[in-house]
Write a protein that holds these residues in place. Sequence first.
Motif, PDB file in Angstrom:
ATOM      1  N   TYR A   4       0.820  -1.202   0.000  1.00 54.28           N
ATOM      2  CA  TYR A   4       0.000   0.000   0.000  1.00 54.28           C
ATOM      3  C   TYR A   4       0.859   1.259   0.000  1.00 54.28           C
ATOM      4  O   TYR A   4       0.500   2.260  -0.583  1.00 54.28           O
ATOM      5  CB  TYR A   4      -0.893   0.057   1.249  1.00 54.28           C
ATOM      6  N   LYS A  57      -4.203   1.000  -7.687  1.00 56.52           N
ATOM      7  CA  LYS A  57      -5.318   0.187  -8.183  1.00 56.52           C
ATOM      8  C   LYS A  57      -4.901  -0.595  -9.430  1.00 56.52           C
ATOM      9  O   LYS A  57      -5.148  -1.801  -9.523  1.00 56.52           O
ATOM     10  CB  LYS A  57      -6.506   1.090  -8.505  1.00 56.52           C
ATOM     11  N   THR A  60      -0.719  -2.476  -8.727  1.00 58.03           N
ATOM     12  CA  THR A  60      -0.395  -3.268  -7.542  1.00 58.03           C
ATOM     13  C   THR A  60      -1.546  -4.175  -7.135  1.00 58.03           C
ATOM     14  O   THR A  60      -1.321  -5.261  -6.630  1.00 58.03           O
ATOM     15  CB  THR A  60      -0.038  -2.333  -6.364  1.00 58.03           C
ATOM     16  N   ASN A  61      -2.773  -3.733  -7.384  1.00 60.31           N
ATOM     17  CA  ASN A  61      -3.927  -4.429  -6.828  1.00 60.31           C
ATOM     18  C   ASN A  61      -4.843  -5.026  -7.905  1.00 60.31           C
ATOM     19  O   ASN A  61      -6.036  -5.183  -7.673  1.00 60.31           O
ATOM     20  CB  ASN A  61      -4.708  -3.477  -5.923  1.00 60.31           C
ATOM     21  N   GLU A  69      -8.616   0.998   1.128  1.00 66.70           N
ATOM     22  CA  GLU A  69      -7.297   1.030   0.475  1.00 66.70           C
ATOM     23  C   GLU A  69      -7.025   2.399  -0.128  1.00 66.70           C
ATOM     24  O   GLU A  69      -5.926   2.947   0.011  1.00 66.70           O
ATOM     25  CB  GLU A  69      -7.224  -0.047  -0.614  1.00 66.70           C
TER      26      GLU A  69
END
Length: 170
Positions: A4, A57, A60-61, A69
Amino acid sequence: MNKYLKTAYQFGTLGGILSIGSFIFLSFWNTDPTNLNLIFGYIITPIALFLGIKFFKDYTNSGYLSFAEGMTIGFVTYLLIGVISFLGIALILKVSPDLFASIQETKWSVLEENREVIISQVGIDSFELTQSNLKAMSFWDIALNDGIWKIIPGMFFSIIISIILRKNPN
């Protein structure tokens, strides 16, 4: 947790450095760069927040983002922008007392030029309190004001951007 923060560190640091750079640049053009630097902060803070949250977003995710988040990334980003800006401007004003004196003098002249208007709106007591506070102002006050005005709008921009970019897995 580190996943994060990597993006937030990058964009928060970039935003803080740009804020310091704008303060330096504006100090060559204006005797009081503080007000223009605040306006620049209202531009750079939401851009850094958007890019930080969007990059998290997308890269990484896996294209997903929860509100929490987004708020976490946003919090670290705007906090870094504010802290780096605060420390940088404090350092600049500490090593350049002439710039600090120029800023203080400009603020004093604006206060005196608008004396009657200010007194009619807030009263003589508030005007005199402002005068005494301006006399006692230090370079820390200017730097702290700048840092705070990067953090406060950052909270609101983080909420809005996190809602807009939110996408949960089905």
